[in-house]
Enzyme design. Structure first.
Site, PDB file in Angstrom:
ATOM      1  N   ASP A  42      34.207  87.571  52.993  1.00 31.82           N
ATOM      2  CA  ASP A  42      35.567  87.431  52.492  1.00 31.82           C
ATOM      3  C   ASP A  42      35.648  88.069  51.121  1.00 31.82           C
ATOM      4  O   ASP A  42      34.664  88.077  50.371  1.00 31.82           O
ATOM      5  CB  ASP A  42      35.981  85.956  52.398  1.00 31.82           C
ATOM      6  CG  ASP A  42      37.486  85.763  52.566  1.00 31.82           C
ATOM      7  OD1 ASP A  42      38.241  86.334  51.758  1.00 31.82           O
ATOM      8  OD2 ASP A  42      37.904  85.058  53.489  1.00 31.82           O
ATOM      9  N   ASP A  61      34.685  93.277  50.281  1.00 30.99           N
ATOM     10  CA  ASP A  61      36.008  93.847  50.514  1.00 30.99           C
ATOM     11  C   ASP A  61      35.906  94.665  51.793  1.00 30.99           C
ATOM     12  O   ASP A  61      35.292  95.742  51.818  1.00 30.99           O
ATOM     13  CB  ASP A  61      36.413  94.721  49.336  1.00 30.99           C
ATOM     14  CG  ASP A  61      37.774  95.374  49.528  1.00 30.99           C
ATOM     15  OD1 ASP A  61      38.356  95.242  50.625  1.00 30.99           O
ATOM     16  OD2 ASP A  61      38.238  96.039  48.585  1.00 30.99           O
ATOM     17  N   TYR A 149      51.975  95.109  60.000  1.00 32.68           N
ATOM     18  CA  TYR A 149      51.089  94.056  60.504  1.00 32.68           C
ATOM     19  C   TYR A 149      51.148  94.012  62.026  1.00 32.68           C
ATOM     20  O   TYR A 149      50.118  93.956  62.711  1.00 32.68           O
ATOM     21  CB  TYR A 149      51.517  92.719  59.904  1.00 32.68           C
ATOM     22  CG  TYR A 149      50.714  91.518  60.349  1.00 32.68           C
ATOM     23  CD1 TYR A 149      49.443  91.275  59.844  1.00 32.68           C
ATOM     24  CD2 TYR A 149      51.246  90.610  61.255  1.00 32.68           C
ATOM     25  CE1 TYR A 149      48.715  90.162  60.235  1.00 32.68           C
ATOM     26  CE2 TYR A 149      50.536  89.482  61.648  1.00 32.68           C
ATOM     27  CZ  TYR A 149      49.269  89.264  61.138  1.00 32.68           C
ATOM     28  OH  TYR A 149      48.555  88.154  61.533  1.00 32.68           O
TER      29      TYR A 149
END
Length: 241
Positions: A42, A61, A149
């Site tokens: 994460d 990342d 998205y």
């Protein structure tokens, strides 16, 4: 805690991306409770989740593919990949620039392929493995202000089908889990109590979906009980369609 124990998951090595909060934290918790060895990645701090579950946290990342590949190489071969990490920031059509397009696709789609690519050699060597990609009900519903998205999430279902075909003869199963609106702190910032009531009213079932409900499906699909299940999409949405 899951009501079902899957003996085949005990001792299995599991990677969860985006495991520091929300649905991802639910995956980390559920697999750790099954006796799996869990690593999670994460960009946010996951130390509290790691301490609570005895999972191993890796700060990464995922839009930095070289860093992703290095982290996966350091972890080594795994049995299960949960491709979970994503970000559903709202945006209008008019505000999308080429740079923002690239950034949103990097956050929501690109890393999932490269994470899968990274675990495939180890899975091929052992003759088995499971990759679970997280989709979204949003594009099935056509929700507003999420065009990038939803583009990424629609593509994930196509990627699942392709990977399942290309990897199946090596004993690697690939499926998509499609959550409905899951009650997490992040989702609650987008919805008023009235908005949440509207979601429940649109569902077939009363109540709010929890991360543990999504994790329960992941446990089954990752277990040997699902040994002949691959290449498909499975909804946890309380009938919200």
């Amino acid at each position: 805690m899951s009501n079902t124990r899957y003996s085949s998951l005990a001792g299995r090595r599991v990677i969860v991306t985006g495991g520091a909060s929300g649905i991802g934290e639910g995956f980390v918790t559920a697999f750790a409770e099954q006796g799996a060895t869990v690593d999670f990645l994460d960009v946010s701090d996951g130390s509290a989740v790691a301490a609570r579950t005895d999972a191993t946290f890796h700060h990464c990342d995922l839009t930095d593919i070289a860093a992703l590949q290095a982290t996966f190489a350091a972890i080594g071969p795994v049995d299960v990949l949960i491709n979970n990490a994503a970000n559903d920031d709202r945006h209008s059509v008019e505000d999308v620039t080429p740079a923002y397009w690239d950034e949103r696709l990097a956050v929501n789609l690109r890393h999932k392929f490269f994470a899968a690519q990274a675990v495939v050699p180890g899975m091929k060597a052992q003759g088995r493995g499971v990759i679970l990609n997280l989709g979204s009900i949003s594009w099935h519903l056509g929700l507003p202000d999420l065009v990038l998205y939803q583009t990424a999430k629609a593509a994930i279902e196509g990627m699942t089908r392709s990977l399942a075909r290309d990897l199946g003869r090596h004993g690697i199963r690939v499926n998509t889990i499609v959550p409905g609106n899951v009650q997490t702190p992040r989702q609650e910032k987008w919805y008023t109590p009235e908005g949440e009531a509207e979601i429940v009213a649109a569902q077939c079932l009363d109540g709010r979906i929890q991360p543990a409900d999504v994790a329960a499906l992941a446990l089954f699909l990752a277990s040997d009980d699902a040994r002949m299940i691959t290449g498909h999409d499975y909804f946890v949405d309380a009938g919200w369609r």
